[in-house]
Scaffold this motif. Sequence first.
Motif, short mmCIF file in Angstrom:
data_model
loop_
_atom_site.label_atom_id
_atom_site.label_comp_id
_atom_site.label_asym_id
_atom_site.label_seq_id
_atom_site.Cartn_x
_atom_site.Cartn_y
_atom_site.Cartn_z
N SER A 225 -23.83 -16.66 -65.42
CA SER A 225 -23.77 -17.59 -64.79
C SER A 225 -22.49 -18.06 -63.94
O SER A 225 -21.49 -17.50 -64.64
CB SER A 225 -23.93 -18.80 -65.56
N ASP A 248 -29.18 -22.76 -59.91
CA ASP A 248 -28.85 -23.79 -61.31
C ASP A 248 -29.08 -25.44 -60.80
O ASP A 248 -29.14 -25.54 -59.57
CB ASP A 248 -27.51 -23.50 -61.97
N ARG A 255 -27.41 -18.31 -61.10
CA ARG A 255 -27.52 -17.46 -62.30
C ARG A 255 -27.97 -16.13 -61.72
O ARG A 255 -28.97 -16.13 -60.92
CB ARG A 255 -28.64 -18.08 -63.44
#
Length: 313
Positions: A225, A248, A255
């Motif tokens: 992430s 995200d 991600r």
Amino acid sequence: MSIEARGLSKRYGEKTAVEELTFTVRPGTVTGFLGPNGAGKSTTMRLILGLDRPTAGTVTVAGRPYAAHRAPLREVGALLEARSTHGGRSAYKHLLGLALTHGIPRSRVDEVIEAVGLTGVAKKRVGGFSLGMGQRLGIAAALLADPATVILDEPVNGLDPEGVRWIRNLLKSLAAEGRTVFVSSHLMSEMALTAEQLIIIGRGRLLADTTVHDFVRSAGRDEISLRSPEAARLRDLLAGPGITVTSDDAPDSLRVNGLGAEAIGRTAAEHGIPLFELTPHRVSLEDAFMELTRDAVEHHAAAPVPHHQEVAA
């Protein structure tokens, strides 16, 4: 001194508890035995110890069925049920009775009592023991004859954090001595720290027989992430064969699957893109286990029951 199951099956009437299990538990390593509730783990352990007869197939310890060993307690130490001890006896008397009937010196009783941390309560009645103390007593009984094979069913139940760590270190030390260690548990985090090998079953069938490392690695690639004020631009730069980049919830977050943190950081630096976060999320043993066994769970929990709210009149 391995445990070997070959085509092992057990049926109770119309219900099949274990079906054609074939696996080997080898010495010198801790082997975790995993599966959802009702998967057949306890039945398999009972079959290994000769407490149930298989409907088909065979299971041996050190090349023989458990009952064929002249001194089974010296070959296999087992804990299947911590509450199986007579509540009116003291821990010392319970272990002494086992020792005297198997030609084990009295001094060994004192050794295992000290080893499991029950010295202060050894003369107290077992009926007053907590679950954790009962687990320690059961482990003391399993180790009493200094067996080459140790089989433990859910040994960390009822133990506090110190006790869980003690069990972890004990199992590793037993394996390091060259013993065969076969242990079941529902605590995936603990198995990840303790076991090296895994045997996983579901609905009585073998689902996996592998190392912890290989099992987790095969469950999926790690995910990264990241946060960047230029997330949209970075997303286009990272796209490529075998690489998945998803947005995200936040507009500056992404991600990434299929690309390591180092490669992402290098790409961002080459194009002058600032990174506020770059965090790897590794697949856990629990994640891999849940994915493998999701179709083998007998009872799935429903959504949480909403709290009752009173309506004002």
